[in-house]
Every structure is written in structure tokens, then in C-alpha cells.
Design an enzyme around this catalytic site. Structure first.
Site, PDB file in Angstrom:
ATOM      1  N   LYS A 125      44.296  39.613  35.697  1.00 48.75           N
ATOM      2  CA  LYS A 125      45.101  40.077  36.829  1.00 48.75           C
ATOM      3  C   LYS A 125      46.414  39.279  36.852  1.00 48.75           C
ATOM      4  O   LYS A 125      46.392  38.046  36.701  1.00 48.75           O
ATOM      5  CB  LYS A 125      44.321  39.844  38.118  1.00 48.75           C
ATOM      6  N   SER A 200      42.822  43.895  45.749  1.00 52.75           N
ATOM      7  CA  SER A 200      44.051  43.819  45.007  1.00 52.75           C
ATOM      8  C   SER A 200      43.874  43.687  43.499  1.00 52.75           C
ATOM      9  O   SER A 200      44.847  43.866  42.774  1.00 52.75           O
ATOM     10  CB  SER A 200      44.888  42.649  45.529  1.00 52.75           C
ATOM     11  N   SER A 224      39.274  41.437  47.344  1.00 55.22           N
ATOM     12  CA  SER A 224      40.130  41.835  46.219  1.00 55.22           C
ATOM     13  C   SER A 224      39.439  41.915  44.860  1.00 55.22           C
ATOM     14  O   SER A 224      39.953  42.547  43.949  1.00 55.22           O
ATOM     15  CB  SER A 224      41.339  40.903  46.124  1.00 55.22           C
TER      16      SER A 224
END
Ligand SMILES: *[C@@H]1O[C@H](CO)[C@@H](O)[C@H](O)[C@H]1NC(C)=O
Ligand SMILES: *[C@@H]1O[C@H](CO)[C@@H](O)[C@H](O)[C@H]1NC(C)=O
Ligand SMILES: *[C@@H]1O[C@H](CO)[C@@H](O)[C@H](O)[C@H]1NC(C)=O
Length: 409
Positions: A125, A200, A224
Site C-alpha cells: 500500500k 483505505s 482500512s
């Protein structure tokens, strides 16, 4: 109950009822299905790949290339990749293969204790910091920003021999349960490209769900990792606070409580890989965990909720989700766990409890404050979404007013 927060939620729900059909109509894309993976190596877990590499049955270069091809095949559907390092990854893989060649068979055991993830490709990420790669995290002020260093967990994975392939999409400041930014566009769900992969860690969710990553690194403060794991049919683990170092993550904070809430964690299609990935990513802290003792399921008590009732502020839980919860409960019951429906009344205050906790963290970078620490005007903020202009200093104060409204706990 905090009246002001409830009032805003009711207002948002009313606005949503009005604009949802319009947004759905405007977005009228057709549903696309990603192509099925053709190479059976895609179905091997990290543990199986380790076994094969260690026994000379598979080369790192081969598995790295299999994943690069798969990413190239699905990314046009998903838009999950922010920046790749495929060429460097292939060089890393060749180095790993060379290392395997130069050690004698009896030295393989020490080689793999030193490098337990030798030659394994993985994805990161963007917010978690991969040295030299984009770490914009959707923010216009950070356009073209690159990570100076690896995040701590990424450093540990690299030191264990794993090979990063890319950095993947996340919403601005990781502050959304969707993954859509002005700078990089919308990340899409591999099961239905009209839908969100969640957020996220949405880029990781989409890539892992599409079989385009052997495993991923995500981060989680309020769902997330867990939400994209749910939306993309994979396993994601948010570790206990402070287990993983969050050094290098953006956003971060000097507040010592930040690590209680923000954690970095693994995301994968293979539940069996979670222990080794968590152990490697935790570094020295791994000693605090007991990952080898067999869990006695009959000693575990599972409390569950399948609904929070219906209120003006909380939407009812979708039937499909309730069904999935019941299936999970039935499975736990069959495995000998004790299950009990819980009546957690405080859940109706969940928003106030979590917001008041998060808003007490000091010095968290915010969408409402520019990098110099000056507040950003709400109007300039909305304009920036359309014009891609740098957000400039203006007069409206930051979110202090909201913080002072919340004195619930
Ligand atoms: C991977 O495994 C699934 C489930 O067993 C199977 O349906 C699929 O065909 C396999 N994919 C490949 C490329 O072998
Ligand atoms: C949580 O629920 C308990 C029992 O209903 C109640 O006494 C307590 O005040 C609640 N706490 C909050 C923060 O709402
Ligand atoms: C946006 O920022 C500029 C520059 O500081 C300022 O002149 C302008 O008035 C601001 N616009 C709004 C709507 O606040």
C-alpha cells in the site's frame, strides 16, 4: 449520544437519499469481469512457494514474472497500481536465485532461517512507504513525493528476502472506506468493476482479490485492512496496537497513542500465510506472540452481533451480510467454539467513541491543514478537487470546533 454528530449524520443520510440515484446514473458504467488466472502457480500460498523455492522446484524469477504478468492483465480493470518496479524486482529475483545456486543443499536450512521469505513477490500500500517509490497518498500537496526510506515492516520483509513489486492505491490521507482520488482516479473491485474495493487499503484489496499479489501490506486505523479484506474475499489482519512499528507510514503522528490505533498488517488470499507474515513484519515484537501453540477451539467464546437495529443515523445491516455472519457463527459452533449473541448497547455510540478517540491524537496530518500547518479553506478544498490547484492558506479554522463538540467519554 452526541446531538451535533447525530444531526450531521441524519443530514448526510438525507443528502445521500437524494443524490445516490443521480451518482449511480452518472457513473453508469457496465459491469466488467476480470479474466480468470491461467497459470496454476497463482494458486500457491506463500508457504507453498517457500517450500518449492527451498527445494529447488521453483525459481524466484519465475514466480515474480507470473505475478507481474497477472498484474498487467488485471490492472486495466482495477486501476490499483500507483507505481511499479518490475525491472528491479526481476533483478532482485535473479539475486535470490543466485543465492540458492551458490549454497550447498545442506546450507539451505540456515539460508532460509536467515531469509525466511527469500524470493517471494509482494505488493505494498502506497502509504506504508517503499523507499524511492511514490508516497503521495492522494494529496495534491504531496504530488510526486517519494518515500525517503522503507516503512519499518517493509524493511523487515525486505530483510527476510521478499521482493516488492509495486505501490498500490489508497484514498487521500487514508481517510476513506473507498479508494478514489483526484490524482489517481478510482480503484475498482475485481468481482464487479462498478463497485468499490473498499478502503483505505483498497489497492491491496483489489490486487489480492484478483490473484495479482502473493501477499500485500496494508494499514488500518478504523477498518482500512479489514474492510477491503471483506469486500474482496481475502484475509486481512489488523494486529494488536503497538505490535507493528508504524515508522515511515503516512499519515503518522508523534502522539505515542498513534500506534495503538494505526497498525500495519498483512493481506492475503491464504489464511495459512498470516502467521509467518505477521511474525516477520513484527520483527523483535514477534516474541510477544504465541503463534505455534495449537488453539483449543472449545475454550473460545465468540460474541457476535448481526444488527444494530434501525435508527435514523445508522443504516440497517444488509441481509447478505447478516447471512454471512450466521454462516460464520454456524462454522465456529461446528468447530466446538461457544457462540453467543451479544447485546452491546454502546455500539449505538460507536461513531462518537471512535471519533473522540481519533480527534484527541495530536499532530495528525489532515486534509484540512496544508503542509506548513496552516488551515485550508473548505471552499478552496472543494475547488481543488475540480481544478487540481494547489490548496492555499485561507481563513477557516481546522476541525477544532468538531473536537470541542465531542465530550462523550
Ligand atoms: C485455482 O484454484 C481454483 C479453486 O480450486 C480453481 O478453480 C482454479 O481453476 C485454479 N486456477 C488455476 C489457474 O489453476
Ligand atoms: C455503555 O453502556 C453501559 C450499559 O448500558 C452504560 O452504563 C454506559 O454509560 C455506556 N457508555 C457509553 C460511553 O455510552
Ligand atoms: C483560496 O485561497 C486563495 C489564496 O489564499 C484566496 O485568495 C481565496 O480567497 C481562497 N478562496 C476561498 C473561497 O477561500
Amino acid at each position: 449520544m452526541e446531538f451535533f454528530v447525530r444531526f450531521i449524520l441524519v443530514l448526510l443520510n438525507i443528502v445521500a437519499i437524494i443524490i445516490e440515484p443521480i451518482v449511480v446514473w452518472l457513473n453508469g458504467e457496465e459491469k466488467k469481469k476480470i479474466p480468470a488466472a491461467k497459470n496454476p502457480l497463482i494458486n500457491l500460498s506463500a508457504n507453498e512457494v517457500i517450500y518449492r523455492i527451498r527445494h529447488g522446484e521453483l525459481k524466484s524469477e519465475e514466480i515474480v514474472k507470473v505475478y507481474i504478468d497477472r498484474i498487467k492483465e488485471v490492472n486495466p480493470y482495477l486501476n490499483a497500481v500507483i507505481e511499479d518496479r518490475y525491472e528491479e524486482a526481476i533483478k532482485d529475483a535473479k539475486r535470490a536465485d543466485n543465492m540458492m545456486e551458490i549454497v550447498a543443499p545442506e546450507q539451505r536450512a540456515p539460508l532460509f532461517s536467515r531469509y525466511p521469505l527469500l524470493g517471494l513477490p509482494f505488493t505494498v500500500k502506497e502509504s506504508c512507504a517503499l523507499k524511492g517509490m511514490s508516497q503521495v497518498v492522494g494529496n495534491i500537496h504531496r504530488k510526486d513525493y517519494r518515500a525517503n526510506d522503507n516503512g519499518k515492516s517493509i524493511e523487515l520483509l525486505r530483510a527476510a528476502g521478499a521482493i516488492p513489486l509495486l505501490v498500490s492505491g489508497n484514498p487521500e490521507f487514508c481517510m476513506s472506506w473507498e479508494t478514489s482520488t483526484h490524482l489517481f482516479g478510482k480503484v475498482k473491485n475485481p468481482y464487479d468493476t462498478r463497485r468499490t474495493p473498499g478502503g483505505s487499503s483498497g489497492g491491496e484489496g483489489a490486487l489480492n482479490g484478483a490473484g495479482a499479489s502473493l501477499f500485500g501490506v496494508g494499514s488500518d486505523i478504523a477498518g482500512s485492512i479489514r474492510i477491503p479484506a471483506l469486500y474482496n474475499g481475502i484475509f486481512g489482519h489488523k494486529p494488536t496496537g503497538h505490535l507493528m512499528s508504524i515508522k515511515g507510514h503516512f499519515p503518522n503522528s508523534i502522539d505515542p497513542n498513534m500506534g495503538r490505533y494505526l497498525q500495519v498488517g498483512p493481506m492475503t488470499r491464504f489464511a495459512q500465510d498470516l502467521p509467518i507474515l505477521t511474525a516477520v513484519m513484527a520483527g523483535d515484537e514477534a516474541a510477544k506472540m504465541d503463534l505455534t501453540t495449537r488453539v483449543v477451539t472449545k475454550d473460545i467464546k465468540i460474541f457476535y452481533m448481526d444488527s444494530n437495529g434501525f435508527t435514523l443515523t445508522h443504516k440497517p445491516v444488509d441481509f447478505d451480510i447478516r447471512l454471512a455472519i450466521m454462516k460464520a457463527v454456524a462454522y465456529f459452533k461446528k468447530s466446538g467454539c461457544q457462540t453467543e449473541k451479544a447485546d452491546i448497547r454502546n455500539m449505538s455510540n460507536a461513531i462518537e467513541i471512535s471519533m473522540s478517540t481519533l480527534l484527541t491524537l495530536k499532530d495528525v496530518p489532515s486534509i484540512l491543514v496544508d503542509p506548513k500547518g496552516d488551515p485550508v479553506s473548505i471552499l478552496n478544498l472543494s475547488v481543488s478537487f475540480y481544478q487540481n490547484q494547489p490548496i492555499k492558506k485561507s481563513y477557516i479554522a481546522s476541525f477544532d470546533w468538531l473536537e470541542s463538540e465531542i465530550d462523550l467519554i
